[in-house]
Scaffold this active site. Structure first.
Site, PDB file in Angstrom:
ATOM      1  N   GLU A 225       0.808  -1.118  -0.039  1.00 34.06           N
ATOM      2  CA  GLU A 225       0.037   0.134   0.037  1.00 34.06           C
ATOM      3  C   GLU A 225       0.952   1.241   0.065  1.00 34.06           C
ATOM      4  O   GLU A 225       1.509   1.370   1.006  1.00 34.06           O
ATOM      5  CB  GLU A 225      -0.875  -0.057   1.157  1.00 34.06           C
ATOM      6  CG  GLU A 225      -1.937   1.069   1.276  1.00 34.06           C
ATOM      7  CD  GLU A 225      -1.343   2.389   1.600  1.00 34.06           C
ATOM      8  OE1 GLU A 225      -1.298   3.234   1.010  1.00 34.06           O
ATOM      9  OE2 GLU A 225      -1.445   2.346   3.050  1.00 34.06           O
ATOM     10  N   CYS A 259      -1.944   9.049   3.836  1.00 30.67           N
ATOM     11  CA  CYS A 259      -1.631   8.243   2.416  1.00 30.67           C
ATOM     12  C   CYS A 259      -2.864   8.676   1.428  1.00 30.67           C
ATOM     13  O   CYS A 259      -2.274   8.800   0.151  1.00 30.67           O
ATOM     14  CB  CYS A 259      -1.386   6.775   2.481  1.00 30.67           C
ATOM     15  SG  CYS A 259      -2.472   5.940   3.303  1.00 30.67           S
TER      16      CYS A 259
END
Length: 480
Positions: A225, A259
Site C-alpha cells: 500500500e 496516504c
C-alpha cells in the site's frame, strides 16, 4: 524438530534476536499449521482488550513522537477504527472459514470440489510512521483471522509508539504468535529479507520498491500500500463551501500526513478565489488557532518538515501563489506545525507537482472540461484514492468508468479507509493487493483448491486408446 535456517547471518544482536523470533514462529506454525475459528477469535479478543487498556498510553506516545498529535485524532482514527475492524472480523470469521463449494465439470463427475482457505504461515508487517498503530493493527487483524503468525516492524520515526505497542502486544500474545520489532536502518533491511510467507508493507513508493526487491530474493509475496498523489475534482454544480469543508478536513486531519489525503484538486476555471475564500471560512471554524491548538497536529520530524517546506519554497521561487490559511495570524517559526496552505499557478517543473506532498498543503489546478481533468490524472501513475464532488449519479459513474485508482469516494475524502467492509489498497504505482474486509482475509490465506472423488474413477473412460464411443461423442458434441 529443528528450525529452518533463515538467510541472515550476522553478529548484530537485534538482528540475531529477530532471527530467533522468526525461527520460533516458523517452528510453531509447522507444529500447528491449522487453528479453529474459536482460537482465532480468542486472539482477536486479546488484541481488542489491550488496545482498550493501553489507549491513553498509545495516544500519548504518538503525540510525543510527532511533537504534537491530537489525542482525539489518534483515538478516533487509529484505536476506534482498529476496534471496529476487530468486531467486523469477529462477526464474519466463521462464515469466511467455511469451504467455498465449486462447480464440477460434467466430464469429471462424480466428484466434489471446494476452495479451502488456509493460513500462509508467518507474515511480516512493515508499518509507516504516519498512522503507526492503525497500519500495524489492521494487517495484524487480517493475519490473525486467517490463522497466521505475525512479526511487526514498527517505524523508527515513532520509537515511543513502537515501545508501547510492543509492550501491549507482548501482554496479549506469546512471542511465537505475534512479535513486535523496533529499530531502524540495518534492522529494517534485515526484516524485509527474512523468508516470510508474505510481507505487507505500507509506506512510500520508493521504499516499497526496496521491500519488494528484498522479498524477491526469497520469492516472498508482497502486499504493498504505497500512496501517491491522490486527486480531487469539483464539478461546477457543487457548492465550494461543501467541497471546501471536506477538503479542509482531509488536509487538516493528521496535518495531511495521510496516504489517502487529497494531494491536488481540480476546480472549474475561474473558481480558485472562491475555493480559497471558502477554505478560509471552514478552516477558521475547525482550527481558530493552530500553534497551541491541541486539535492540530505537527509534522512528525524535522526531515519531513523541511521536505514539505522545500516544495513550497521551490514553488514560490518558480512563480506559484502560496495561500496560507492562518486564522489567528500566528508565527510557526519555532515549531513543526504548518498552516493549511493552497498552492496555485503551478507548473510541471515544480517539485510539488512531481512528489507526494504528505502535509497540510493542497495544490489547486483549473479545468474547462471534465475530460481535461481526467486526462491529466490518467497520464500519471494510478493514485491510491480519487475524490469527485458531484451529486449527479450519471456523472459520478462517468468518472468511475474513465479513471483508475485504489479507492474512490464521491463527496467525501479519506473516510473510505475506515469502512471495514471495503478493501484497502492501491493499483499500479500506488500498490498491489488489498487488506481490510473479506479481501484482507483472502489476501493472507492460501486459497487451496480441493477435489475429492469417490472410488468410481470416471476419467478412465477418457484415457487412451482413443477408440471408445465417449471419445467420438466428445469430439462431435462437446467440442462444437
Amino acid at each position: 524438530m529443528t528450525a529452518s535456517v533463515s538467510p541472515l547471518h550476522t553478529d548484530h544482536p537485534e538482528i540475531a534476536d529477530m532471527q530467533r523470533v522468526f525461527d520460533a514462529q516458523k517452528i510453531a506454525f509447522r507444529l500447528r499449521p491449522s487453528t479453529t475459528a474459536t482460537e482465532r477469535l480468542a486472539l482477536l479478543d486479546n488484541l481488542k482488550t489491550v488496545l482498550i487498556k493501553y489507549q491513553d498510553q498509545i495516544a500519548q506516545a504518538i503525540a510525543e513522537d510527532f511533537g504534537h498529535r491530537s489525542h482525539h485524532e489518534t483515538k478516533f482514527a487509529e484505536i476506534l477504527t482498529s476496534i471496529e475492524n476487530i468486531k467486523y472480523y469477529s462477526k464474519n470469521l466463521h462464515n469466511w472459514m467455511q469451504p467455498d463449494k465449486r462447480h464440477i465439470n460434467p466430464t469429471h463427475l462424480p466428484a466434489k470440489a471446494w476452495v479451502q482457505y488456509q493460513p500462509l504461515g508467518v507474515v511480516g508487517i512493515i508499518t509507516p510512521w504516519n498512522y503507526p498503530l492503525l497500519l500495524a493493527i489492521s494487517p495484524l487483524i487480517c493475519a490473525l483471522a486467517a490463522g497466521n503468525r505475525a512479526m511487526i516492524k514498527m517505524s523508527s520515526f515513532t520509537p515511543k509508539t513502537g515501545a508501547i505497542v510492543k509492550k501491549a502486544l507482548t501482554e496479549a500474545f506469546n512471542e511465537d504468535q505475534v512479535a513486535v520489532i523496533t529499530g531502524g536502518g540495518i534492522v529494517s533491511d534485515a526484516f524485509s529479507r527474512l523468508p516470510f510467507n508474505q510481507i505487507t508493507f505500507t509506506g512510500s513508493t520508493n521504499v516499497g520498491r526496496t521491500v519488494m526487491a528484498a522479498a524477491a530474493e526469497n520469492l516472498t509475496p508482497v502486499l504493498l500500500e504505497l500512496g501517491g498523489k491522490s486527486p480531487a475534482i469539483i464539478h461546477p454544480s457543487v457548492s465550494m463551501k461543501d467541497a471546501a469543508e471536506k477538503l479542509a478536513f482531509g488536509k487538516g486531519w493528521n496535518a495531511g500526513q495521510t496516504c489517502v489525503a487529497p494531494d491536488y484538486v481540480f476546480v472549474p476555471r475561474g473558481k480558485v478565489a472562491e475555493l480559497a475564500a471558502a477554505m478560509r471560512v471552514v478552516v477558521a471554524k475547525m482550527y481558530p488557532k493552530m500553534l497551541n491548538n491541541p486539535d492540530y497536529t505537527s509534522i512528525v520530524n524535522n526531515k519531513q518538515y523541511q521536505r514539505v517546506k522545500s516544495y513550497l519554497d521551490d514553488a514560490r521561487d518558480q512563480g506559484a501563489q502560496i495561500i496560507e490559511i492562518n486564522p489567528a495570524n500566528e508565527s510557526f517559526a519555532n515549531s513543526r506545525k504548518l498552516p493549511i496552505t493552497l498552492v496555485t499557478n503551478v507548473n510541471q517543473n515544480m517539485l510539488i507537482t512531481k512528489n507526494e506532498i504528505f502535509g497540510p498543503v493542497l495544490m489547486v489546478l483549473e479545468y474547462d472540461h471534465i475530460e481535461e481533468a481526467l486526462d491529466y490524472i490518467n497520464q500519471r501513475p494510478s493514485p491510491l484514492a480519487l475524490y469527485y464532488f458531484d451529486y449527479n449519479e450519471q456523472r459520478i459513474d462517468f468518472v468511475l468508468r474513465n479513471t483508475q485508482s485504489g479507492g474512490f469516494s464521491a463527496n467525501d475524502v479519506i473516510t473510505h479507509v475506515a469502512e471495514e467492509d471495503l478493501p484497502f489498497g492501491g493499483v499500479g504505482h500506488s500498490g498491489m493487493g488489498k487488506y481490510h474486509g473479506k479481501e484482507g482475509f483472502a489476501a493472507m490465506s492460501n486459497a487451496r483448491s480441493v477435489l475429492v472423488k469417490p472410488k468410481l474413477w470416471s476419467i478412465r473412460f477418457l484415457a487412451p486408446p482413443f477408440k471408445n464411443p465417449i471419445h467420438k461423442f466428445i469430439e462431435k458434441v462437446l467440442l462444437k
